[in-house]
Design a protein around this motif. Structure first.
Motif, PDB file in Angstrom:
ATOM      1  N   TYR A 144      -1.683  39.724 -63.315  1.00  0.00           N
ATOM      2  CA  TYR A 144      -2.362  38.932 -64.334  1.00  0.00           C
ATOM      3  C   TYR A 144      -1.412  37.821 -64.787  1.00  0.00           C
ATOM      4  O   TYR A 144      -0.195  38.035 -64.826  1.00  0.00           O
ATOM      5  CB  TYR A 144      -2.680  39.867 -65.511  1.00  0.00           C
ATOM      6  N   TYR A 181       4.048  38.836 -72.291  1.00  0.00           N
ATOM      7  CA  TYR A 181       5.449  39.245 -72.409  1.00  0.00           C
ATOM      8  C   TYR A 181       5.756  39.587 -73.858  1.00  0.00           C
ATOM      9  O   TYR A 181       5.275  38.918 -74.788  1.00  0.00           O
ATOM     10  CB  TYR A 181       6.371  38.097 -72.001  1.00  0.00           C
ATOM     11  N   ALA A 207       4.718  50.296 -69.486  1.00  0.00           N
ATOM     12  CA  ALA A 207       4.860  50.573 -68.045  1.00  0.00           C
ATOM     13  C   ALA A 207       3.608  50.118 -67.305  1.00  0.00           C
ATOM     14  O   ALA A 207       2.566  49.876 -67.929  1.00  0.00           O
ATOM     15  CB  ALA A 207       5.082  52.065 -67.829  1.00  0.00           C
ATOM     16  N   GLY A 254      10.158  47.768 -55.629  1.00  0.00           N
ATOM     17  CA  GLY A 254       8.868  47.564 -54.988  1.00  0.00           C
ATOM     18  C   GLY A 254       8.235  48.918 -54.720  1.00  0.00           C
ATOM     19  O   GLY A 254       8.718  49.968 -55.177  1.00  0.00           O
ATOM     20  N   LEU A 259      10.700  42.469 -59.828  1.00  0.00           N
ATOM     21  CA  LEU A 259       9.605  43.190 -59.153  1.00  0.00           C
ATOM     22  C   LEU A 259       9.360  42.497 -57.823  1.00  0.00           C
ATOM     23  O   LEU A 259       9.246  41.261 -57.792  1.00  0.00           O
ATOM     24  CB  LEU A 259       8.321  43.118 -59.977  1.00  0.00           C
ATOM     25  N   PHE A 260       9.285  43.237 -56.733  1.00  0.00           N
ATOM     26  CA  PHE A 260       8.869  42.628 -55.471  1.00  0.00           C
ATOM     27  C   PHE A 260       7.518  41.958 -55.743  1.00  0.00           C
ATOM     28  O   PHE A 260       6.757  42.417 -56.600  1.00  0.00           O
ATOM     29  CB  PHE A 260       8.647  43.676 -54.379  1.00  0.00           C
ATOM     30  N   HIS A 299       9.458  42.390 -71.236  1.00  0.00           N
ATOM     31  CA  HIS A 299       8.584  42.815 -70.142  1.00  0.00           C
ATOM     32  C   HIS A 299       7.129  42.594 -70.541  1.00  0.00           C
ATOM     33  O   HIS A 299       6.862  42.083 -71.641  1.00  0.00           O
ATOM     34  CB  HIS A 299       8.879  44.267 -69.720  1.00  0.00           C
ATOM     35  N   ILE A 324       0.970  35.678 -66.892  1.00  0.00           N
ATOM     36  CA  ILE A 324       1.784  35.888 -68.094  1.00  0.00           C
ATOM     37  C   ILE A 324       2.854  34.801 -68.082  1.00  0.00           C
ATOM     38  O   ILE A 324       3.097  34.195 -67.041  1.00  0.00           O
ATOM     39  CB  ILE A 324       2.454  37.288 -68.112  1.00  0.00           C
ATOM     40  N   GLY A 342       3.922  40.067 -53.969  1.00  0.00           N
ATOM     41  CA  GLY A 342       3.047  39.550 -52.909  1.00  0.00           C
ATOM     42  C   GLY A 342       2.509  38.193 -53.319  1.00  0.00           C
ATOM     43  O   GLY A 342       2.611  37.220 -52.596  1.00  0.00           O
ATOM     44  N   HIS A 343       1.958  38.108 -54.512  1.00  0.00           N
ATOM     45  CA  HIS A 343       1.569  36.849 -55.136  1.00  0.00           C
ATOM     46  C   HIS A 343       1.044  37.130 -56.534  1.00  0.00           C
ATOM     47  O   HIS A 343       0.765  38.276 -56.885  1.00  0.00           O
ATOM     48  CB  HIS A 343       0.522  36.078 -54.312  1.00  0.00           C
ATOM     49  N   VAL A 403       8.721  38.956 -61.945  1.00  0.00           N
ATOM     50  CA  VAL A 403       8.516  38.733 -60.500  1.00  0.00           C
ATOM     51  C   VAL A 403       9.573  37.725 -60.030  1.00  0.00           C
ATOM     52  O   VAL A 403      10.226  37.086 -60.861  1.00  0.00           O
ATOM     53  CB  VAL A 403       7.066  38.260 -60.199  1.00  0.00           C
TER      54      VAL A 403
HETATM   55  C1  LIG Z   1       2.146  40.204 -59.540  1.00  0.00           C
HETATM   56  C2  LIG Z   1       2.847  41.365 -58.872  1.00  0.00           C
HETATM   57  C3  LIG Z   1       2.873  41.453 -57.488  1.00  0.00           C
HETATM   58  C4  LIG Z   1       3.527  42.517 -56.858  1.00  0.00           C
HETATM   59  N1  LIG Z   1       3.565  42.565 -55.481  1.00  0.00           N
HETATM   60  C5  LIG Z   1       4.231  43.565 -54.869  1.00  0.00           C
HETATM   61  C6  LIG Z   1       4.321  43.628 -53.439  1.00  0.00           C
HETATM   62  O1  LIG Z   1       3.801  42.765 -52.729  1.00  0.00           O
HETATM   63  N2  LIG Z   1       5.004  44.668 -52.875  1.00  0.00           N
HETATM   64  C7  LIG Z   1       5.589  45.634 -53.636  1.00  0.00           C
HETATM   65  O2  LIG Z   1       6.178  46.560 -53.084  1.00  0.00           O
HETATM   66  N3  LIG Z   1       5.544  45.597 -54.984  1.00  0.00           N
HETATM   67  C8  LIG Z   1       4.893  44.581 -55.619  1.00  0.00           C
HETATM   68  N4  LIG Z   1       4.861  44.537 -56.988  1.00  0.00           N
HETATM   69  C9  LIG Z   1       5.662  45.509 -57.757  1.00  0.00           C
HETATM   70  C10 LIG Z   1       4.944  46.823 -57.964  1.00  0.00           C
HETATM   71  O3  LIG Z   1       3.605  46.589 -58.379  1.00  0.00           O
HETATM   72  C11 LIG Z   1       5.619  47.666 -59.052  1.00  0.00           C
HETATM   73  O4  LIG Z   1       5.687  46.906 -60.227  1.00  0.00           O
HETATM   74  C12 LIG Z   1       7.010  48.070 -58.750  1.00  0.00           C
HETATM   75  O5  LIG Z   1       6.997  48.830 -57.589  1.00  0.00           O
HETATM   76  C13 LIG Z   1       7.626  48.857 -59.909  1.00  0.00           C
HETATM   77  O6  LIG Z   1       6.931  50.038 -60.108  1.00  0.00           O
HETATM   78  P1  LIG Z   1       7.456  51.085 -61.182  1.00  0.00           P
HETATM   79  O7  LIG Z   1       6.552  52.275 -61.189  1.00  0.00           O
HETATM   80  O8  LIG Z   1       8.908  51.322 -60.963  1.00  0.00           O
HETATM   81  O9  LIG Z   1       7.289  50.234 -62.525  1.00  0.00           O
HETATM   82  P2  LIG Z   1       6.822  50.729 -63.963  1.00  0.00           P
HETATM   83  O10 LIG Z   1       7.699  51.816 -64.439  1.00  0.00           O
HETATM   84  O11 LIG Z   1       5.357  50.899 -63.958  1.00  0.00           O
HETATM   85  O12 LIG Z   1       7.181  49.444 -64.834  1.00  0.00           O
HETATM   86  C14 LIG Z   1       6.684  48.175 -64.533  1.00  0.00           C
HETATM   87  C15 LIG Z   1       7.419  47.207 -65.421  1.00  0.00           C
HETATM   88  O13 LIG Z   1       7.102  45.892 -65.017  1.00  0.00           O
HETATM   89  C16 LIG Z   1       6.590  45.156 -66.130  1.00  0.00           C
HETATM   90  N5  LIG Z   1       5.568  44.266 -65.594  1.00  0.00           N
HETATM   91  C17 LIG Z   1       4.328  44.582 -65.161  1.00  0.00           C
HETATM   92  N6  LIG Z   1       3.708  43.506 -64.689  1.00  0.00           N
HETATM   93  C18 LIG Z   1       4.564  42.472 -64.822  1.00  0.00           C
HETATM   94  C19 LIG Z   1       4.504  41.094 -64.520  1.00  0.00           C
HETATM   95  N7  LIG Z   1       3.406  40.543 -63.996  1.00  0.00           N
HETATM   96  N8  LIG Z   1       5.579  40.337 -64.767  1.00  0.00           N
HETATM   97  C20 LIG Z   1       6.688  40.879 -65.323  1.00  0.00           C
HETATM   98  N9  LIG Z   1       6.817  42.176 -65.639  1.00  0.00           N
HETATM   99  C21 LIG Z   1       5.753  42.959 -65.401  1.00  0.00           C
HETATM  100  C22 LIG Z   1       6.036  46.198 -67.065  1.00  0.00           C
HETATM  101  O14 LIG Z   1       6.023  45.709 -68.377  1.00  0.00           O
HETATM  102  C23 LIG Z   1       7.030  47.333 -66.879  1.00  0.00           C
HETATM  103  O15 LIG Z   1       8.175  47.114 -67.658  1.00  0.00           O
HETATM  104  C24 LIG Z   1       4.176  43.499 -57.646  1.00  0.00           C
HETATM  105  C25 LIG Z   1       4.140  43.419 -59.047  1.00  0.00           C
HETATM  106  C26 LIG Z   1       3.490  42.368 -59.664  1.00  0.00           C
HETATM  107  C27 LIG Z   1       3.469  42.301 -61.170  1.00  0.00           C
END
Ligand SMILES: Cc1cc2nc3c(=O)[nH]c(=O)nc-3n(C[C@H](O)[C@H](O)[C@H](O)COP(=O)(O)OP(=O)(O)OC[C@H]3O[C@@H](n4cnc5c(N)ncnc54)[C@H](O)[C@@H]3O)c2cc1C
Length: 462
Positions: free
Chosen positions: A168, A150, A163, A310, A218-219, A134, A170, A221-222, A191
Motif C-alpha cells: 500500500y 508510517y 507487524a 524477505g 524489506l525485500f 515503520h 506510504i 517486488g514492487h 522497502v
Molecule cells: C511492497 C512490498 C513488497 C514486497 N515484496 C517482496 C518480495 O518480492 N519478495 C519477498 O521475499 N518479500 C517481499 N516483501 C517483504 C515481505 O512481505 C515481508 O515484509 C518480509 O518478509 C518480512 O516479514 P516478517 O514476518 O519478518 O515481518 P513482520 O514481522 O510482519 O514485520 C513487517 C514490518 O514491516 C513494516 N512494513 C510493512 N509494510 C511496509 C511498507 N510498505 N513499508 C515499510 N515498512 C513496512 C511493518 O510495520 C513491520 O514493522 C515485500 C514487502 C512490501 C511491503
C-alpha cells in the motif's frame, strides 16, 4: 544522456520515476511540501507551485531515482567497506539466514517469519534505539484517507501492533520530521528505495545521520497503488468506504505460506476473505497497480539496509504456512546480535549462501535484471542510474512478450480502474483484469496452452 545537476519533484514525477517516498517533501516541509494521492491512488509530492517546479541540486543528490544520486553499490561500499561477502544480486553482506523468530508470538503476528518485528524489538530491548519508524494501520481510514501510514513505535506492544506487510502507498516525510524534532536513536523499516532515500538524506543532514542508528530493509517486488484495496473490496462485494481494516496476508498455518489470502474487516463488524489467486488482479507477478517507477528498480534485497528480510520462496519453506524469512545481515553489530538470538533459542535460523537467497527471489531478479535491461534499452527521457546495462539482452520471443504484457498491465491497470471508478462500473475493470491476466498467464506459465504453443513455434524456428 548527462545526469542533471538539479531536479525538481515535478520532473521526477513526470518521468514516471517517483516512488512517493516523501524524501523531497521532508526537505521542503517549511515551504509547505507534502504528499497527496493522485487520481490513480499513488502518493505524489505536492505543495506550492514554486516548490514543485524548482529544480535543486539537493533533490538531484537525495531522490532515490535521481540519475545524479549515488547508487546502491556506492552507498553500500561506504556503509559496509569490510563486508565479508559481495554478490552481484544481493550486494555486500556479513551473513545470510533462513528461518523465523522462535520466541513469543513474533512469527504468528508477522506476515512471514516475524523476523522484522523481532529484530526491531531486540534493538529496543537492548537500548540501541528509542523508536522504530515503520508502517502501521492508520487511525480512521475511509475513502481517500489512507489505510496505513508510517509512525514511530516506542514500545514492543506498539511494534507488534504494526507487524505485517502493507502492499500500500506510504511515505516517510512525517516520521523523518519527527526524528529531526525529537532527539533519540531510531531504526527505520522500509522497502529498498525508501532505505536508499534515508541513506541519501543522512549524507546531507547531520541530525538524521546521528539519529538514524539502524535501517531494516524489506525485500521488494514492487509497490502497489491504493486502488488494489478498492479492487479487492469490489471483488468481495463491497465498497472501500465500508472497509475498516485490511490484512493483505491473513495467516493460516495449515495452508502454504505462498497462498496469500486477502482479509477485509468491514465497519459493520463483518469480514470478507479471498485467496489472491481467485482475484482478477491477485497474481503478484502480473504487475497490477504497480508504481511505474518500480519498472526501473534494480535493488530487490534492500542492499543499503543494515539487515534485510524477505520470504523464503523455495520449498520446503514456501509450503510452511507459519511463514519463513530469508535474512541478509550487513551491519557488523547485527551480525553479532542475530547469532546470539539463535544461540539462545530465541530464533530458529540456519546459515545460507547468496545463491540460496537469490533462488528465493528468482522471479524478482529476472524482472530486475534481464527485464530491466530490456526496459532500459527502450527508455527515452530522464534515465535513472542503474547497475544493469541497457543492452536489450538476447531473449526468447516468449520472454519479451511476458515483459511487454506485464508492462502493459502495469500501465493500463491504473487507467482502466480509474475509468471504472468514474463510471461506477466495477465490472468494466474486473472483466478487463481477468482477460489481461489470462493472456499474461498464458505466456508466463509454460504449462498453459499459449505457453506450449509458443514453445513449439520457437522450437521449430531454432
Ligand atoms: C511492497 C512490498 C513488497 C514486497 N515484496 C517482496 C518480495 O518480492 N519478495 C519477498 O521475499 N518479500 C517481499 N516483501 C517483504 C515481505 O512481505 C515481508 O515484509 C518480509 O518478509 C518480512 O516479514 P516478517 O514476518 O519478518 O515481518 P513482520 O514481522 O510482519 O514485520 C513487517 C514490518 O514491516 C513494516 N512494513 C510493512 N509494510 C511496509 C511498507 N510498505 N513499508 C515499510 N515498512 C513496512 C511493518 O510495520 C513491520 O514493522 C515485500 C514487502 C512490501 C511491503
Amino acid at each position: 544522456m548527462r545526469s542533471p545537476d538539479a531536479l525538481s519533484p515535478r520532473q521526477v514525477v513526470k518521468a514516471g520515476l517517483c516512488v512517493g517516498c516523501g524524501g523531497c517533501a521532508a526537505q521542503g516541509r517549511d515551504a509547505g511540501a507534502h504528499l497527496r494521492f493522485d487520481r490513480f491512488g499513488r502518493l505524489r509530492p505536492d505543495g506550492p507551485r514554486e516548490w514543485v517546479r524548482t529544480a535543486s541540486s539537493s533533490l538531484a543528490r537525495t531522490c532515490p531515482s535521481s540519475p545524479a544520486a549515488r547508487d546502491e553499490d556506492a552507498l553500500a561500499l561506504d556503509l559496509y567497506p569490510t563486508a565479508r561477502h559481495l554478490d552481484g544480486h544481493i550486494g555486500r553482506f556479513e551473513a545470510a539466514y533462513v528461518g523465523a523468530a522462535a520466541e513469543g508470538d513474533f512469527r504468528a503476528l508477522g506476515s512471514s517469519g516475524g523476523m522484522v518485528t523481532w529484530t526491531a524489538a531486540e534493538l529496543m530491548r537492548r537500548g540501541l534505539v528509542d523508536g522504530v519508524a515503520h508502517v502501521k494501520p492508520a487511525p480512521a481510514p475511509r475513502g481517500e484517507a489512507p489505510f496505513f501510514a508510517y509512525g514511530i513505535s516506542r514500545s514492543q506492544a506498539e511494534l507488534k501492533a504494526g507487524a505485517k506487510s502493507r502492499y500500500y502507498p506510504i511515505e516517510m516525510s512525517g516520521v523523518l520530521d519527527e526524528i529531526r524534532r525529537v532527539p533519540g536513536r531510531y531504526a527505520v523499516v522500509g522497502v529498498p528505495c525508501f532505505i536508499k532515500a534515508v541513506r541519501l538524506l543522512c549524507r546531507e543532514d547531520p541530525i538524521l545521520r546521528e539519529r538514524v542508528a539502524f535501517t531494516l530493509g524489506l525485500f521488494c517486488g514492487h509497490m502497489k497503488s491504493a486502488r488494489m484495496v478498492e479492487s479487492f473490496a469490489w471483488q468481495l462485494g463491497t465498497q472501500v468506504e465500508a472497509v475498516d481494516a485490511v490484512d493483505f496476508r491473513a495467516k493460516d498455518p495449515g495452508r502454504p505460506a505462498n497462498w496469500y489470502t486477502a482479509h477485509l474487516r468491514l465497519t459493520d463488524g463483518s469480514e470478507r476473505k479471498q485467496d489472491w489467486w481467485h482475484l482478477a488482479d491477485g497474481d503478484w507477478g502480473a504487475g497490477f497497480f504497480q508504481y511505474p517507477a518500480c519498472s526501473f528498480c534494480d535493488d530487490v534485497t534492500a542492499e543499503t539496509a543494515d539487515i534485510s528480510f524477505g520470504d523464503a520462496w523455495v520449498e520446503p519453506y514456501a509450503s510452511d504456512g507459519r511463514g519463513t524469512n530469508v535474512v541478509v545481515v550487513r551491519s557488523p553489530l547485527l551480525a553479532q546480535i542475530v547469532p546470539e538470538g539463535s544461540a539462545a533459542g530465541r530464533l530458529e535460523l540456519q546459515t545460507v549462501d547468496a545463491g540460496f537467497v537469490r533462488e528465493t527471489q528468482a522471479a524478482g531478479f529476472r524482472h530486475r535484471r534481464e527485464g530491466l535491461s530490456l526496459r532500459l534499452s527502450r527508455r527515452r527521457g530522464l534515465r535513472p542510474r542503474k547497475r544493469v546495462p541497457a543492452d536489450a539482452p538476447a531473449l526468447t520471443w516468449r520472454r519479451r512478450m511476458v515483459y511487454g504484457l506485464r508492462q502493459a498491465i502495469t500501465t493500463w491497470s491504473h487507467r482502466v480502474f480509474w475509468l471504472a471508478r468514474v463510471l461506477r462500473r466495477p465490472g468494466l475493470y474486473t472483466r478487463w483484469a481477468k482477460a489481461s491476466l489470462a493472456v499474461y498467464q498464458g505466456f508466463a506459465w509454460s504449462q498453459g496452452r499459449i505457453g506450449k504453443l509458443v514453445d513449439r513455434l520457437e522450437g521449430k524456428r531454432a
